[in-house]
Motif scaffolding. Structure first.
Motif, short mmCIF file in Angstrom:
data_model
loop_
_atom_site.label_atom_id
_atom_site.label_comp_id
_atom_site.label_asym_id
_atom_site.label_seq_id
_atom_site.Cartn_x
_atom_site.Cartn_y
_atom_site.Cartn_z
N ASN A 1 -16.67 3.74 -19.75
CA ASN A 1 -17.63 4.78 -19.37
C ASN A 1 -17.80 4.86 -17.86
OD1 ASN A 1 -18.06 5.55 -22.05
ND2 ASN A 1 -19.78 4.14 -22.30
N SER A 2 -17.85 3.72 -17.20
CA SER A 2 -18.01 3.70 -15.75
C SER A 2 -16.79 4.28 -15.04
CB SER A 2 -18.27 2.28 -15.26
OG SER A 2 -19.50 1.81 -15.75
N ILE A 3 -15.60 3.93 -15.52
CA ILE A 3 -14.37 4.49 -14.92
C ILE A 3 -14.36 6.00 -15.09
CG2 ILE A 3 -11.85 4.66 -15.24
CD1 ILE A 3 -12.66 2.27 -13.59
N ASN A 4 -14.72 6.48 -16.26
CA ASN A 4 -14.77 7.93 -16.47
C ASN A 4 -15.76 8.59 -15.52
OD1 ASN A 4 -12.81 8.54 -18.42
ND2 ASN A 4 -14.09 7.66 -20.01
N GLU A 5 -16.91 7.97 -15.30
CA GLU A 5 -17.89 8.53 -14.36
C GLU A 5 -17.33 8.58 -12.94
OE1 GLU A 5 -21.58 6.36 -14.62
OE2 GLU A 5 -21.70 6.69 -16.79
N ILE A 6 -16.64 7.52 -12.54
CA ILE A 6 -16.05 7.47 -11.19
C ILE A 6 -14.97 8.56 -11.06
CG2 ILE A 6 -14.59 6.08 -9.66
CD1 ILE A 6 -16.19 3.61 -10.80
N ILE A 7 -14.14 8.70 -12.07
CA ILE A 7 -13.08 9.72 -12.03
C ILE A 7 -13.71 11.11 -11.95
CG2 ILE A 7 -11.26 10.83 -13.40
CD1 ILE A 7 -10.51 7.98 -14.40
N GLN A 8 -14.72 11.37 -12.73
CA GLN A 8 -15.38 12.68 -12.71
C GLN A 8 -16.06 12.94 -11.36
OE1 GLN A 8 -14.86 14.94 -15.15
NE2 GLN A 8 -13.56 13.31 -15.96
N ARG A 9 -16.66 11.92 -10.80
CA ARG A 9 -17.39 12.10 -9.54
C ARG A 9 -16.47 12.30 -8.34
NH1 ARG A 9 -22.07 8.25 -6.90
NH2 ARG A 9 -22.43 9.60 -5.12
N TYR A 10 -15.40 11.51 -8.26
CA TYR A 10 -14.57 11.51 -7.06
C TYR A 10 -13.24 12.26 -7.23
CZ TYR A 10 -17.95 8.13 -5.42
OH TYR A 10 -19.11 7.51 -5.04
N THR A 11 -12.87 12.62 -8.43
CA THR A 11 -11.63 13.34 -8.76
C THR A 11 -10.40 12.82 -7.99
OG1 THR A 11 -12.08 15.13 -7.17
CG2 THR A 11 -12.87 15.45 -9.45
N PRO A 12 -10.06 11.56 -8.19
CA PRO A 12 -8.87 11.03 -7.51
C PRO A 12 -7.61 11.71 -8.02
CG PRO A 12 -9.59 9.51 -9.21
CD PRO A 12 -10.63 10.60 -9.13
N GLU A 13 -6.58 11.68 -7.18
CA GLU A 13 -5.29 12.24 -7.57
C GLU A 13 -4.43 11.19 -8.26
OE1 GLU A 13 -3.48 14.04 -4.17
OE2 GLU A 13 -5.22 15.29 -3.77
N GLU A 14 -4.60 9.94 -7.84
CA GLU A 14 -3.79 8.84 -8.37
C GLU A 14 -4.66 7.58 -8.43
OE1 GLU A 14 0.47 10.34 -6.57
OE2 GLU A 14 -0.67 8.88 -5.41
N ILE A 15 -4.21 6.63 -9.23
CA ILE A 15 -4.91 5.36 -9.40
C ILE A 15 -3.96 4.23 -9.04
CG2 ILE A 15 -6.03 3.82 -11.08
CD1 ILE A 15 -7.62 6.37 -10.72
N ALA A 16 -4.44 3.28 -8.24
CA ALA A 16 -3.67 2.08 -7.92
C ALA A 16 -4.44 0.87 -8.44
CB ALA A 16 -3.46 1.96 -6.41
N ILE A 17 -3.75 0.02 -9.16
CA ILE A 17 -4.39 -1.19 -9.67
C ILE A 17 -3.54 -2.41 -9.33
CG2 ILE A 17 -5.67 -0.03 -11.50
CD1 ILE A 17 -3.62 -0.96 -13.49
N GLU A 18 -4.21 -3.53 -9.28
CA GLU A 18 -3.53 -4.79 -9.00
C GLU A 18 -2.90 -5.32 -10.28
OE1 GLU A 18 -4.78 -9.24 -7.49
OE2 GLU A 18 -5.88 -7.53 -6.69
N GLN A 19 -1.63 -5.72 -10.17
CA GLN A 19 -0.96 -6.30 -11.33
C GLN A 19 -1.58 -7.65 -11.66
OE1 GLN A 19 3.23 -6.67 -10.55
NE2 GLN A 19 3.62 -4.51 -10.85
N LEU A 20 -1.65 -7.92 -12.94
CA LEU A 20 -2.10 -9.23 -13.38
C LEU A 20 -1.02 -10.21 -12.99
CD1 LEU A 20 -4.33 -10.69 -14.90
CD2 LEU A 20 -3.09 -10.25 -17.00
#
Length: 148
Positions: free
Chosen positions: A38-57
């Motif tokens: 839910n929090s990720i969805n809120e962040i995506i809706q608020r900031y409308t990023p074009e791409e997502i970068a995440i750290e590999q495990l």
């Protein structure tokens, strides 16, 4: 879990937002994953990023922690995918190398460089948020070099 939003205009970085998503530790994992989703969805809706970068495990001494982190990463990827966002992953070494020029840099060094790169008044805190900003800069550097 940290998040960091930056913008790259030409070859200049600007800070948009950073912070952490905290879940209730007393709740069971499925409830915590739902909070993250839910929090990720809120962040995506608020900031409308074009791409997502995440750290590999990369490596964890505690298998239980590694599994929980992996499941949280899956939730982030699912939410991003559902919004049609491209997802990019980078190792901790790649992120540190991109930000500081040293793949073995320590947290404090990364935070000081982030402060300078992004023109922040203070070093970004907490560590998870700073790590997310570092992943964003790593990705921006990577994407801009591919476009050239």
């Amino acid at each position: 879990m940290g998040f960091g939003i930056i913008q790259l205009t030409g070859n200049k970085f600007s800070h948009t937002a950073h912070g952490v998503i905290e879940t209730t530790k007393k709740k069971k994992l499925p409830y915590r994953l739902n909070e993250i989703y839910n929090s990720i969805n809120e962040i995506i809706q608020r900031y409308t990023p074009e791409e997502i970068a995440i750290e590999q495990l990369f490596f964890f001494k505690n298998v239980t922690t590694a599994l929980a982190v992996s499941e949280a990463r899956g939730v982030i990827q699912l939410a991003s995918f559902q919004e049609g966002l491209k997802i990019f992953e980078y190792t901790p070494f790649e992120i540190k190398q991109a930000v500081t020029g040293n793949g073995r840099a320590e947290k404090g060094q990364i935070q000081r460089v982030l402060k300078m790169f992004l023109g922040l008044q203070t070093t970004p805190k907490p560590d998870d948020a700073a790590d997310a900003l570092a992943a964003a800069i790593c990705h921006a550097n990577s994407r801009s070099s591919h476009r050239r």
